[in-house]
Design a protein around this motif. Sequence first.
Motif, PDB file in Angstrom:
ATOM      1  N   LEU A  17       0.686  -1.319   0.169  1.00 30.89           N
ATOM      2  CA  LEU A  17      -0.067   0.105  -0.117  1.00 30.89           C
ATOM      3  C   LEU A  17       0.841   1.362   0.126  1.00 30.89           C
ATOM      4  O   LEU A  17       0.485   2.045  -0.730  1.00 30.89           O
ATOM      5  CB  LEU A  17      -1.062   0.076   1.139  1.00 30.89           C
ATOM      6  N   LEU A  18       1.851   1.333   0.889  1.00 26.42           N
ATOM      7  CA  LEU A  18       2.562   2.436   0.859  1.00 26.42           C
ATOM      8  C   LEU A  18       3.466   2.637  -0.663  1.00 26.42           C
ATOM      9  O   LEU A  18       3.670   3.648  -0.963  1.00 26.42           O
ATOM     10  CB  LEU A  18       3.885   2.343   1.859  1.00 26.42           C
ATOM     11  N   ILE A  19       3.920   1.421  -1.083  1.00 21.68           N
ATOM     12  CA  ILE A  19       4.728   1.645  -2.572  1.00 21.68           C
ATOM     13  C   ILE A  19       3.667   2.013  -3.496  1.00 21.68           C
ATOM     14  O   ILE A  19       4.007   2.989  -4.387  1.00 21.68           O
ATOM     15  CB  ILE A  19       5.015   0.211  -3.060  1.00 21.68           C
ATOM     16  N   LEU A  20       2.438   1.494  -3.667  1.00 19.25           N
ATOM     17  CA  LEU A  20       1.115   2.141  -4.279  1.00 19.25           C
ATOM     18  C   LEU A  20       1.125   3.605  -4.073  1.00 19.25           C
ATOM     19  O   LEU A  20       1.136   4.611  -5.019  1.00 19.25           O
ATOM     20  CB  LEU A  20      -0.028   1.459  -4.060  1.00 19.25           C
ATOM     21  N   GLY A  21       1.010   4.225  -2.823  1.00 20.80           N
ATOM     22  CA  GLY A  21       0.971   5.563  -2.655  1.00 20.80           C
ATOM     23  C   GLY A  21       1.905   6.343  -2.979  1.00 20.80           C
ATOM     24  O   GLY A  21       1.754   7.527  -3.593  1.00 20.80           O
ATOM     25  N   PHE A  22       3.093   5.944  -2.884  1.00 20.60           N
ATOM     26  CA  PHE A  22       4.472   6.678  -3.375  1.00 20.60           C
ATOM     27  C   PHE A  22       4.564   6.622  -4.925  1.00 20.60           C
ATOM     28  O   PHE A  22       4.654   7.740  -5.498  1.00 20.60           O
ATOM     29  CB  PHE A  22       5.596   6.358  -2.916  1.00 20.60           C
ATOM     30  N   ALA A  82       1.845   6.439  -6.996  1.00 18.33           N
ATOM     31  CA  ALA A  82       0.779   7.235  -7.402  1.00 18.33           C
ATOM     32  C   ALA A  82       1.159   8.729  -7.305  1.00 18.33           C
ATOM     33  O   ALA A  82       0.935   9.563  -8.154  1.00 18.33           O
ATOM     34  CB  ALA A  82      -0.514   6.916  -6.804  1.00 18.33           C
ATOM     35  N   GLN A  83       1.616   8.910  -6.073  1.00 21.01           N
ATOM     36  CA  GLN A  83       2.030  10.541  -5.856  1.00 21.01           C
ATOM     37  C   GLN A  83       3.031  10.863  -6.742  1.00 21.01           C
ATOM     38  O   GLN A  83       3.114  12.047  -7.157  1.00 21.01           O
ATOM     39  CB  GLN A  83       2.501  10.728  -4.334  1.00 21.01           C
ATOM     40  N   ALA A 114       4.552  14.271 -11.110  1.00 20.16           N
ATOM     41  CA  ALA A 114       5.525  14.336 -12.290  1.00 20.16           C
ATOM     42  C   ALA A 114       4.433  15.292 -13.315  1.00 20.16           C
ATOM     43  O   ALA A 114       5.373  15.706 -14.273  1.00 20.16           O
ATOM     44  CB  ALA A 114       5.612  13.082 -12.835  1.00 20.16           C
ATOM     45  N   ARG A 115       3.522  15.438 -13.412  1.00 17.69           N
ATOM     46  CA  ARG A 115       2.666  16.069 -14.149  1.00 17.69           C
ATOM     47  C   ARG A 115       3.085  17.836 -14.282  1.00 17.69           C
ATOM     48  O   ARG A 115       3.064  18.399 -15.291  1.00 17.69           O
ATOM     49  CB  ARG A 115       1.079  16.124 -13.876  1.00 17.69           C
ATOM     50  N   PHE A 116       3.146  18.199 -13.018  1.00 17.19           N
ATOM     51  CA  PHE A 116       3.896  19.525 -13.207  1.00 17.19           C
ATOM     52  C   PHE A 116       5.299  19.642 -13.504  1.00 17.19           C
ATOM     53  O   PHE A 116       5.543  20.738 -13.983  1.00 17.19           O
ATOM     54  CB  PHE A 116       3.936  19.982 -11.554  1.00 17.19           C
ATOM     55  N   PHE A 117       5.984  18.563 -13.436  1.00 17.12           N
ATOM     56  CA  PHE A 117       7.491  18.808 -13.932  1.00 17.12           C
ATOM     57  C   PHE A 117       7.100  18.834 -15.357  1.00 17.12           C
ATOM     58  O   PHE A 117       7.984  19.615 -16.255  1.00 17.12           O
ATOM     59  CB  PHE A 117       8.367  17.609 -13.321  1.00 17.12           C
ATOM     60  N   LEU A 164      -4.773  11.834 -14.875  1.00 20.66           N
ATOM     61  CA  LEU A 164      -5.356  10.615 -14.650  1.00 20.66           C
ATOM     62  C   LEU A 164      -5.197   9.359 -13.978  1.00 20.66           C
ATOM     63  O   LEU A 164      -5.731   8.782 -13.183  1.00 20.66           O
ATOM     64  CB  LEU A 164      -5.888  10.344 -16.167  1.00 20.66           C
ATOM     65  N   VAL A 165      -3.898   8.828 -14.610  1.00 18.83           N
ATOM     66  CA  VAL A 165      -3.439   7.564 -14.019  1.00 18.83           C
ATOM     67  C   VAL A 165      -3.051   8.050 -12.529  1.00 18.83           C
ATOM     68  O   VAL A 165      -3.384   7.088 -11.565  1.00 18.83           O
ATOM     69  CB  VAL A 165      -1.997   7.435 -14.722  1.00 18.83           C
ATOM     70  N   GLY A 166      -2.378   8.914 -12.270  1.00 20.34           N
ATOM     71  CA  GLY A 166      -1.972   9.206 -10.903  1.00 20.34           C
ATOM     72  C   GLY A 166      -3.124   9.432  -9.857  1.00 20.34           C
ATOM     73  O   GLY A 166      -3.203   8.984  -8.802  1.00 20.34           O
ATOM     74  N   GLY A 167      -4.212   9.944 -10.530  1.00 24.59           N
ATOM     75  CA  GLY A 167      -5.682  10.349  -9.573  1.00 24.59           C
ATOM     76  C   GLY A 167      -6.082   9.080  -9.394  1.00 24.59           C
ATOM     77  O   GLY A 167      -6.558   8.900  -8.267  1.00 24.59           O
ATOM     78  N   ILE A 168      -6.330   8.135 -10.756  1.00 23.27           N
ATOM     79  CA  ILE A 168      -7.019   6.703  -9.985  1.00 23.27           C
ATOM     80  C   ILE A 168      -5.975   5.763  -9.312  1.00 23.27           C
ATOM     81  O   ILE A 168      -6.656   5.416  -8.334  1.00 23.27           O
ATOM     82  CB  ILE A 168      -7.228   5.835 -11.407  1.00 23.27           C
ATOM     83  N   LEU A 169      -4.899   6.107  -9.345  1.00 24.22           N
ATOM     84  CA  LEU A 169      -3.972   5.282  -8.440  1.00 24.22           C
ATOM     85  C   LEU A 169      -4.286   5.885  -6.783  1.00 24.22           C
ATOM     86  O   LEU A 169      -4.335   5.061  -5.969  1.00 24.22           O
ATOM     87  CB  LEU A 169      -2.563   5.233  -8.883  1.00 24.22           C
TER      88      LEU A 169
END
Length: 92
Positions: free
Chosen positions: A6-11, A13-14, A19-22, A45-50
């Motif tokens: 879960l922590l790996i998924l969270g990191f 995803a975040q 990365a979208r801002f970069f 989209l992908v980050g938001g879903i995750l």
Amino acid sequence: MHMNGLLILGFVAQGLFGARFFVQWLASEKEKRSVVPFSFWILSLVGGILLFIYAAARHDPVFMVGQASGVFIYIRNIYFILRERKEIVHAK
């Protein structure tokens, strides 16, 4: 889901979501004007879903509502971009 997973998924995803801002910054620097590239919306989209999945696994309804509402906006923007591209192709 196991806590480490879960922590790996969270990191992950975040990381994607951040990365979208970069990507947006690099595209704007290249163009010397403010630009929001298509990849910004895909990463959103992908980050938001995750992040939604992460929030659901943590049973965090506030975080879930926030991410779910953003996902609809990202899908809508992707739809507009793809529709515009299709119209441009058909106009040629």
